[in-house]
Design an enzyme around this catalytic site. Structure first.
Site, short mmCIF file in Angstrom:
data_model
loop_
_atom_site.label_atom_id
_atom_site.label_comp_id
_atom_site.label_asym_id
_atom_site.label_seq_id
_atom_site.Cartn_x
_atom_site.Cartn_y
_atom_site.Cartn_z
CG HIS A 67 3.04 2.37 -4.61
ND1 HIS A 67 2.05 2.97 -3.87
CD2 HIS A 67 3.26 1.16 -4.04
CE1 HIS A 67 1.68 2.16 -2.89
NE2 HIS A 67 2.41 1.05 -2.96
CD GLN A 121 2.33 -7.00 -0.46
OE1 GLN A 121 3.11 -7.83 0.02
NE2 GLN A 121 1.68 -7.22 -1.58
CG ASN A 165 6.04 -1.30 -0.50
OD1 ASN A 165 7.21 -0.97 -0.69
ND2 ASN A 165 5.10 -0.41 -0.23
CG HIS A 206 0.17 -2.69 -5.00
ND1 HIS A 206 -0.08 -3.72 -4.14
CD2 HIS A 206 0.65 -1.67 -4.23
CE1 HIS A 206 0.21 -3.35 -2.90
NE2 HIS A 206 0.67 -2.11 -2.93
#
Ligand code: AMP
Length: 140
Positions: free
Chosen positions: A101, A93, A86, A99
């Site tokens: 997932h 986000q 995101n 990052h």
């Protein structure tokens, strides 16, 4: 930019369930998993969103993502999974540090539920959009 919670996790100032670490990448279990094994793969570089991440960090994350995905799926006995990334508050986000997932999808009830309000790409609009993106890429 002030430090995010992920930088503090990477530095060991906040505990986490670490599953992988190398010079440029840190991975740990998500504290609020969508399914067992939900893992976050994070570049150590504190870029807020993917578009401002260095190519070196992006390559380091990309290199290790398949191996981490294999390990998470083997550890959870799951075959299907989503990789989600995101960027920006409107795109869900919550932590402004890039990052990825890795979210096992063991069944319909657990894992990532995806809304997918698809439209239809018309030929002219597609031609214009592709040309606009190609022109932006040409800028380097
Ligand atoms: P996003 O919405 O893509 O920014 O996702 C941020 C994720 O970070 C969420 O899934 C949170 O559950 C997770 N998260 C936040 N704080 C922690 C933490 N201390 N340890 C592990 N995961 C966390």
């Amino acid at each position: 930019m002030s430090e995010t919670i992920f930088t503090r996790i990477i530095k060991g100032q906040i505990p986490s369930h670490r599953v992988y670490e190398d010079e440029k990448v840190f991975a740990f279990l998500d504290i609020a998993p969508l399914s067992p094994g939900h893992t976050l793969v994070v570049p150590k570089e504190p870029a807020a969103t993917l578009d401002v991440l260095s190519e070196e960090s992006a390559a380091a994350v990309g290199r290790v993502l398949p191996r981490i995905a294999r390990a998470v799926m083997a550890a959870t006995g799951t075959r299907d999974y989503n990789v989600l990334q995101n960027n920006g508050a409107a795109a869900h986000q919550a932590v402004p540090h890039v990052h990825f997932h890795v979210i096992p999808r063991p069944d319909d009830a657990r894992g990532l539920g995806v809304g997918w309000p698809s439209g239809r790409l018309e030929a002219d609009a597609g031609k214009r959009m592709a040309a606009a993106v190609v022109a932006e890429l040409a800028k380097g």
